[in-house]
Design an enzyme around this catalytic site. Structure first.
Site, mmCIF file in Angstrom:
data_model
loop_
_atom_site.group_PDB
_atom_site.id
_atom_site.type_symbol
_atom_site.label_atom_id
_atom_site.label_comp_id
_atom_site.label_asym_id
_atom_site.label_seq_id
_atom_site.Cartn_x
_atom_site.Cartn_y
_atom_site.Cartn_z
ATOM 1 N N HIS A 73 0.842 -1.202 0.000
ATOM 2 C CA HIS A 73 0.000 0.000 0.000
ATOM 3 C C HIS A 73 0.875 1.249 0.000
ATOM 4 O O HIS A 73 1.843 1.332 0.768
ATOM 5 C CB HIS A 73 -0.917 -0.007 1.225
ATOM 6 C CG HIS A 73 -1.854 1.157 1.240
ATOM 7 N ND1 HIS A 73 -2.999 1.192 0.467
ATOM 8 C CD2 HIS A 73 -1.790 2.349 1.876
ATOM 9 C CE1 HIS A 73 -3.613 2.348 0.647
ATOM 10 N NE2 HIS A 73 -2.901 3.071 1.500
ATOM 11 N N ASP A 117 -6.145 -8.837 6.404
ATOM 12 C CA ASP A 117 -7.192 -9.398 7.253
ATOM 13 C C ASP A 117 -8.547 -9.018 6.656
ATOM 14 O O ASP A 117 -8.616 -8.596 5.500
ATOM 15 C CB ASP A 117 -7.013 -8.973 8.725
ATOM 16 C CG ASP A 117 -7.266 -7.495 8.945
ATOM 17 O OD1 ASP A 117 -7.686 -6.794 7.997
ATOM 18 O OD2 ASP A 117 -7.057 -7.028 10.089
ATOM 19 N N ASP A 146 -7.010 -2.594 4.115
ATOM 20 C CA ASP A 146 -5.698 -1.989 4.399
ATOM 21 C C ASP A 146 -5.424 -1.929 5.902
ATOM 22 O O ASP A 146 -4.988 -0.908 6.440
ATOM 23 C CB ASP A 146 -5.613 -0.574 3.789
ATOM 24 C CG ASP A 146 -5.681 -0.609 2.266
ATOM 25 O OD1 ASP A 146 -5.303 -1.630 1.669
ATOM 26 O OD2 ASP A 146 -6.132 0.394 1.685
HETATM 27 C C1 GRF Z 1 1.236 0.521 -6.023
HETATM 28 O O1 GRF Z 1 1.618 1.816 -5.724
HETATM 29 C C2 GRF Z 1 0.677 -0.186 -4.821
HETATM 30 O O2 GRF Z 1 1.170 0.298 -3.618
HETATM 31 C C3 GRF Z 1 -0.790 0.126 -4.906
HETATM 32 O O3 GRF Z 1 -1.090 0.125 -6.271
HETATM 33 C C4 GRF Z 1 0.080 0.462 -7.013
HETATM 34 C C5 GRF Z 1 0.262 -0.600 -8.049
HETATM 35 O O4 GRF Z 1 1.284 -0.263 -8.943
HETATM 36 N N1 GRF Z 1 -1.554 -0.823 -4.129
HETATM 37 P P1 GRF Z 1 1.748 -1.306 -10.050
HETATM 38 O O5 GRF Z 1 0.509 -1.756 -10.795
HETATM 39 O O6 GRF Z 1 2.462 -2.418 -9.380
HETATM 40 O O7 GRF Z 1 2.653 -0.504 -10.944
#
Ligand code: GRF
Length: 208
Positions: free
Chosen positions: A114, A146, A150
């Protein structure tokens, strides 16, 4: 831990909806002890699927609109992931919220990346929300999944400063530099059985 006859180590299944740059880092990783066994997406046009194909990793598409509700969609996603016999599932830019049956089917075996320092700025716009709030520091969180969005026990975090001229794209691209380093490190430690969950705390297993 399940291993196939070619001894690829821990089998990692990646769920991705979009670009898949984090998936690409996992596909390119030369770590021993794990490899990407399959990719599942809810978006038939996701670049992540093309990345999987280029790496000759099999993939499945499960579309939200083909299912009556979140529980049915979740079960279809889990069934698709289950076809690849995963040891662990990595949510890497998977933009759908899974229902509670996912963690029942794969307890302590799903992680998420995240783009904020949770519990600040959960949800689909972690980068945009941090900027809009005026945060001076944000970052990256890797956590076990979970039943809440998030929310699960935190495995790793790294902070970075928000710069005065940042827009969402500039900040996100610096966040992704961290993501691309942190994610394979965490998967390697996960595959090695290094993590022990105790309530909200993720500890290093003593004999790992
Ligand atoms: C990332 O920044 C991740 O943290 C979030 O979505 C984005 C996905 O990026 N959950 P990618 O598709 O891996 O380039």
């Amino acid at each position: 831990m399940a291993q196939d006859s070619s001894d690829i180590g821990a089998r990692i299944v990646v769920l991705a909806s979009g670009s898949g740059s984090n998936l690409q880092v996992l596909l390119d990783a030369v770590e021993s002890g794990w490899s990407v066994a399959g990719v599942v997406s809810d978006q038939p046009d996701a670049r992540a699927l093309r990345r999987a194909a280029a790496a000759e990793v099999p993939s499945r598409v499960v579309e939200w609109g083909d299912h009556a509700d979140r529980n049915e969609f979740t079960d279809a996603i889990c069934a698709a992931a289950g076809e690849f016999d995963p040891d662990y599932i990595v949510l890497a830019g998977f933009m759908r919220v899974l229902g509670p049956s996912a963690v029942v089917q794969f307890p302590d075996r799903i992680i998420n990346i995240h783009p904020s320092l949770l519990p600040a700025f959960p949800g689909a716009h972690g980068v945009r929300d941090a900027l809009a709030y005026g945060a001076k520091v944000t970052g990256v969180t890797l956590h076990f999944v979970d039943e809440h969005l998030d929310h699960g026990p935190i495995i790793a975090q790294e902070a970075l400063a928000v710069m005065p001229g940042d827009d969402e794209a500039a900040l996100h691209s610096r966040i992704q530099v961290i993501e691309h380093r942190l994610l394979p490190e965490v998967v390697t430690r996960l595959a090695a059985g290094e993590f022990e969950i105790s309530g909200r705390k993720v500890k290093r297993r003593v004999n790992a």
